[in-house]
Design a protein around this motif. Structure first.
Motif, PDB file in Angstrom:
ATOM      1  N   GLY A  11       0.809  -1.214   0.000  1.00 44.62           N
ATOM      2  CA  GLY A  11       0.000   0.000   0.000  1.00 44.62           C
ATOM      3  C   GLY A  11       0.841   1.262   0.000  1.00 44.62           C
ATOM      4  N   ARG A  12       0.223   2.353  -0.382  1.00 40.19           N
ATOM      5  CA  ARG A  12       0.845   3.681  -0.254  1.00 40.19           C
ATOM      6  C   ARG A  12       0.501   4.196   1.137  1.00 40.19           C
ATOM      7  NH1 ARG A  12      -1.030   9.164  -3.539  1.00 40.19           N
ATOM      8  NH2 ARG A  12       0.231  10.649  -2.313  1.00 40.19           N
ATOM      9  N   VAL A  13       1.461   4.172   2.028  1.00 43.47           N
ATOM     10  CA  VAL A  13       1.233   4.568   3.415  1.00 43.47           C
ATOM     11  C   VAL A  13       1.403   6.079   3.520  1.00 43.47           C
ATOM     12  CG1 VAL A  13       1.969   4.308   5.812  1.00 43.47           C
ATOM     13  CG2 VAL A  13       2.014   2.333   4.263  1.00 43.47           C
ATOM     14  N   LEU A  14       0.333   6.745   3.920  1.00 44.64           N
ATOM     15  CA  LEU A  14       0.329   8.206   4.000  1.00 44.64           C
ATOM     16  C   LEU A  14      -0.050   8.614   5.418  1.00 44.64           C
ATOM     17  CD1 LEU A  14      -1.259  10.487   1.250  1.00 44.64           C
ATOM     18  CD2 LEU A  14      -0.868  11.210   3.591  1.00 44.64           C
ATOM     19  N   LEU A  20       5.045  11.055   6.321  1.00 42.29           N
ATOM     20  CA  LEU A  20       5.363   9.828   5.601  1.00 42.29           C
ATOM     21  C   LEU A  20       4.408   9.633   4.428  1.00 42.29           C
ATOM     22  CD1 LEU A  20       6.890   7.058   5.469  1.00 42.29           C
ATOM     23  CD2 LEU A  20       5.095   6.159   6.970  1.00 42.29           C
ATOM     24  N   ASP A  21       4.971   9.343   3.249  1.00 47.00           N
ATOM     25  CA  ASP A  21       4.183   9.055   2.054  1.00 47.00           C
ATOM     26  C   ASP A  21       5.027   8.131   1.185  1.00 47.00           C
ATOM     27  OD1 ASP A  21       2.589   8.930  -0.167  1.00 47.00           O
ATOM     28  OD2 ASP A  21       2.415  11.099  -0.454  1.00 47.00           O
ATOM     29  N   GLN A  22       4.812   6.828   1.355  1.00 45.79           N
ATOM     30  CA  GLN A  22       5.726   5.867   0.745  1.00 45.79           C
ATOM     31  C   GLN A  22       5.036   4.527   0.524  1.00 45.79           C
ATOM     32  OE1 GLN A  22       9.456   5.746   2.867  1.00 45.79           O
ATOM     33  NE2 GLN A  22      10.019   3.753   2.019  1.00 45.79           N
ATOM     34  N   LEU A  23       5.423   3.840  -0.536  1.00 44.90           N
ATOM     35  CA  LEU A  23       4.956   2.480  -0.753  1.00 44.90           C
ATOM     36  C   LEU A  23       5.672   1.554   0.210  1.00 44.90           C
ATOM     37  CD1 LEU A  23       4.921   2.312  -4.663  1.00 44.90           C
ATOM     38  CD2 LEU A  23       2.937   2.446  -3.152  1.00 44.90           C
ATOM     39  N   MET A  24       4.928   0.864   1.070  1.00 45.88           N
ATOM     40  CA  MET A  24       5.543  -0.026   2.054  1.00 45.88           C
ATOM     41  C   MET A  24       4.498  -0.938   2.670  1.00 45.88           C
ATOM     42  SD  MET A  24       6.160   2.327   5.462  1.00 45.88           S
ATOM     43  CE  MET A  24       7.669   2.991   4.809  1.00 45.88           C
ATOM     44  N   VAL A  34       3.497  -2.806  14.682  1.00 46.21           N
ATOM     45  CA  VAL A  34       4.780  -3.312  15.192  1.00 46.21           C
ATOM     46  C   VAL A  34       5.920  -3.092  14.214  1.00 46.21           C
ATOM     47  CG1 VAL A  34       3.743  -4.997  16.750  1.00 46.21           C
ATOM     48  CG2 VAL A  34       4.239  -5.666  14.390  1.00 46.21           C
ATOM     49  N   ALA A  35       5.611  -2.805  12.944  1.00 47.38           N
ATOM     50  CA  ALA A  35       6.691  -2.551  11.987  1.00 47.38           C
ATOM     51  C   ALA A  35       6.147  -1.883  10.743  1.00 47.38           C
ATOM     52  CB  ALA A  35       7.400  -3.853  11.617  1.00 47.38           C
ATOM     53  N   LEU A  36       6.973  -1.011  10.153  1.00 47.81           N
ATOM     54  CA  LEU A  36       6.726  -0.412   8.852  1.00 47.81           C
ATOM     55  C   LEU A  36       7.829  -0.893   7.931  1.00 47.81           C
ATOM     56  CD1 LEU A  36       5.526   1.675  11.062  1.00 47.81           C
ATOM     57  CD2 LEU A  36       5.602   3.334   9.211  1.00 47.81           C
ATOM     58  N   GLY A  37       7.465  -1.452   6.797  1.00 49.87           N
ATOM     59  CA  GLY A  37       8.472  -2.014   5.905  1.00 49.87           C
ATOM     60  C   GLY A  37       8.618  -3.506   6.130  1.00 49.87           C
ATOM     61  N   PRO A  38       9.854  -3.979   6.316  1.00 53.11           N
ATOM     62  CA  PRO A  38      10.051  -5.411   6.565  1.00 53.11           C
ATOM     63  C   PRO A  38       9.409  -5.825   7.889  1.00 53.11           C
ATOM     64  CG  PRO A  38      12.108  -4.332   5.927  1.00 53.11           C
ATOM     65  CD  PRO A  38      11.130  -3.249   6.190  1.00 53.11           C
ATOM     66  N   ILE A  49      -3.644  -8.529   3.964  1.00 53.44           N
ATOM     67  CA  ILE A  49      -4.496  -7.706   3.104  1.00 53.44           C
ATOM     68  C   ILE A  49      -3.610  -7.093   2.027  1.00 53.44           C
ATOM     69  CG2 ILE A  49      -5.906  -5.622   2.980  1.00 53.44           C
ATOM     70  CD1 ILE A  49      -6.915  -6.214   5.772  1.00 53.44           C
ATOM     71  N   ASP A  50      -3.958  -7.327   0.788  1.00 51.59           N
ATOM     72  CA  ASP A  50      -3.210  -6.753  -0.328  1.00 51.59           C
ATOM     73  C   ASP A  50      -3.746  -5.345  -0.590  1.00 51.59           C
ATOM     74  OD1 ASP A  50      -1.737  -6.165  -2.547  1.00 51.59           O
ATOM     75  OD2 ASP A  50      -2.655  -7.672  -3.855  1.00 51.59           O
ATOM     76  N   ALA A  51      -2.922  -4.344  -0.316  1.00 53.73           N
ATOM     77  CA  ALA A  51      -3.319  -2.948  -0.487  1.00 53.73           C
ATOM     78  C   ALA A  51      -2.702  -2.335  -1.730  1.00 53.73           C
ATOM     79  CB  ALA A  51      -2.926  -2.146   0.756  1.00 53.73           C
ATOM     80  N   ASP A  52      -2.339  -3.161  -2.687  1.00 55.28           N
ATOM     81  CA  ASP A  52      -1.745  -2.665  -3.922  1.00 55.28           C
ATOM     82  C   ASP A  52      -2.707  -1.704  -4.617  1.00 55.28           C
ATOM     83  OD1 ASP A  52       0.120  -2.457  -6.025  1.00 55.28           O
ATOM     84  OD2 ASP A  52      -0.986  -3.957  -7.181  1.00 55.28           O
ATOM     85  N   GLY A  53      -2.229  -0.513  -4.949  1.00 59.10           N
ATOM     86  CA  GLY A  53      -3.052   0.501  -5.583  1.00 59.10           C
ATOM     87  C   GLY A  53      -3.934   1.287  -4.634  1.00 59.10           C
ATOM     88  N   LEU A  54      -3.825   1.002  -3.339  1.00 59.72           N
ATOM     89  CA  LEU A  54      -4.657   1.668  -2.335  1.00 59.72           C
ATOM     90  C   LEU A  54      -3.814   2.552  -1.423  1.00 59.72           C
ATOM     91  CD1 LEU A  54      -6.855  -1.394  -1.287  1.00 59.72           C
ATOM     92  CD2 LEU A  54      -7.328   0.283  -3.084  1.00 59.72           C
ATOM     93  N   ILE A  55      -4.458   3.500  -0.784  1.00 59.74           N
ATOM     94  CA  ILE A  55      -3.801   4.363   0.207  1.00 59.74           C
ATOM     95  C   ILE A  55      -4.148   3.862   1.601  1.00 59.74           C
ATOM     96  CG2 ILE A  55      -3.761   6.685   1.217  1.00 59.74           C
ATOM     97  CD1 ILE A  55      -4.062   7.832  -1.554  1.00 59.74           C
TER      98      ILE A  55
END
Length: 431
Positions: A11-14, A20-24, A34-38, A49-55
């Motif tokens: 997802g695009r985490v905003l 913060l505004d980043q794909l992660m 508990v974690a952003l990224g890995p 949950i697949d958030a591909d293309g979502l904010i």
């Protein structure tokens, strides 16, 4: 109880609070991020949950939403209205104290919180009453209300007419570090009014509510805030002049803030033509100039929050001749889409628009919500920025269908809402 582990991927985490505004990816456990990224070492999610293309943004924080329970369950309930809130990406909302009974004792505040915890789909924070029974005579035990879970105190739509009582109430609230939510309306100037006093009300023969009904109240309360050192928040500004007065007072160091109901940023007095009862609101819809000044104030931060001002009604409440109808709009499910429209209209950028419904109202409540960070509560809204839809009875969850936005094309729709890491709305199965 076993930890609940969930991952949101691609997802695009905003996050407006941090910029913060980043794909992660985001990883949640036991209601927290508990974690952003890995993922953390050894983390194995039970759900992905697949958030591909979502904010992915923080869950929305709504400073004013009437749930109608207790007392007016024929209009709505905590269960029905928080379900609608979840569909709108809202994870925390404040309900005004004008329930029945009034939220002027710890028992009523605890009742609301308990029912929301067992029946609700969003966190409900009751606003404690400034005076007993909202009668404007005797101030409440605010320390006890704070202890019972009221983060702020207020008076609903009933302004305190006695200035001495108002001063004492503000002083007492300040003693306990409580912000006072104030309805900016002079009772005597607004009593009996149905529309903004001006050209449209004159043409339609409707009793008017002058701009001065708001500016006189704001002037009084700013003077009292300066005198007492109390922190005040104006709930639902509607006029450009009052907005300018607030900005001037803030420059002088007065601890004052304000929000605006989202419909005031789109609708004007012109929407009263045809006597549409769904445009019967409190405060009334004002002029196009007022709308434009309010938009500018939201963009600049002079008005720091946008809220739904949700007031669901049963159908009969809007079917009588206009003067006999009940004011209010059902607004939880259109809040996000309208805020996104402000960004598309270049009133402000997307991050700023989302800040007005996430971290900014959270700051007014002095609550650690409305942000995405490791250790933060996992309140999240996942939405498709580009999906087009039209609100209507067939896709509406609130019991109240009193909205002038039915049939209007919206862009931006919630796909998932998570409250404390729990999936409370999933558009794939209608909630």
């Amino acid at each position: 109880m076993a930890e609940r582990r969930l991952s949101l991927r691609n997802g695009r985490v905003l996050d407006p609070a941090s910029g913060l505004d980043q794909l992660m990816d985001l990883h949640l456990s036991d209601g927290r991020i508990v974690a952003l990224g890995p993922p953390p070492t050894g983390f194995s999610p039970e759900q992905v949950i697949d958030a591909d293309g979502l904010i992915v943004c923080p869950g929305l924080v709504d400073l004013c939403a009437r749930l109608r329970e207790p007392g007016l369950e024929h209009k709505g309930t905590i269960a029905s209205e928080t379900r609608a809130a979840a569909a709108g990406g809202i994870t925390t909302l404040c309900c005004p104290p004008d329930t029945d009974p009034v939220a002027d004792t710890p028992a009523v505040a605890q009742l609301i919180r308990r029912r929301a915890k067992t029946r609700g789909f969003a966190r409900v924070l009751p606003v404690g009453a400034l005076t007993k029974g909202l009668a404007g005579q005797q101030i409440t035990e605010m320390a006890a209300l704070k202890e019972a879970g009221c983060p702020v105190v207020g008076h609903g739509d009933k302004p305190i007419r006695n200035t001495r009582v108002q001063r004492r109430a503000l002083e007492y609230a300040a003693t306990f570090g409580l912000t006072s939510f104030l309805h900016p309306a002079d009772h005597d100037l607004s009593e009996g009014g149905l529309a903004h006093e001006g050209r449209v009300s004159t043409q339609l023969g409707l009793p008017g509510i002058p701009e001065a009904a708001e500016t006189v109240a704001v002037a009084r309360d700013l003077a009292l805030a300066e005198q007492t050192g109390a922190r005040v928040h104006f709930r639902g500004l509607s006029t450009g002049r009052a907005t300018e007065m607030l900005a001037e007072a803030r420059e002088r160091g007065i601890a004052a803030s304000a929000d605006v109901s989202v419909h005031q940023l789109f609708l004007t007095e012109e929407h009263l033509y045809g006597f549409d009862a769904n445009a019967h609101l409190v405060p009334p819809l004002r002029t196009a100039r007022d709308r434009d000044v309010l938009r500018e104030a939201v963009a600049s931060g002079a008005i720091s929050a946008i809220c739904s001002d949700h007031r669901p009604h049963e159908p009969d409440a809007k079917l009588a001749p206009f003067p006999q109808t009940r004011p209010g709009i059902s607004a939880l499910e259109t809040l996000l889409a309208l805020v996104l429209e402000l960004a598309r209209d270049h009133v402000m950028d997307l991050g700023t628009a989302l800040a007005r419904v996430t971290c900014n109202p959270a700051a007014i409540l002095n609550r650690c919500i409305g942000q995405i960070a490791v250790g933060a509560r996992a309140d999240l809204c996942v939405f498709d920025l580009n999906e087009r839809w039209r609100p209507g009875p067939e896709n509406w969850l609130s019991r109240g269908q009193n909205t002038p936005f039915f049939g209007r094309e919206m862009q931006g729709r919630v796909r998932y809402t998570l409250a404390s890491g729990r999936l409370v709305y999933d558009a794939r199965n209608g909630g």
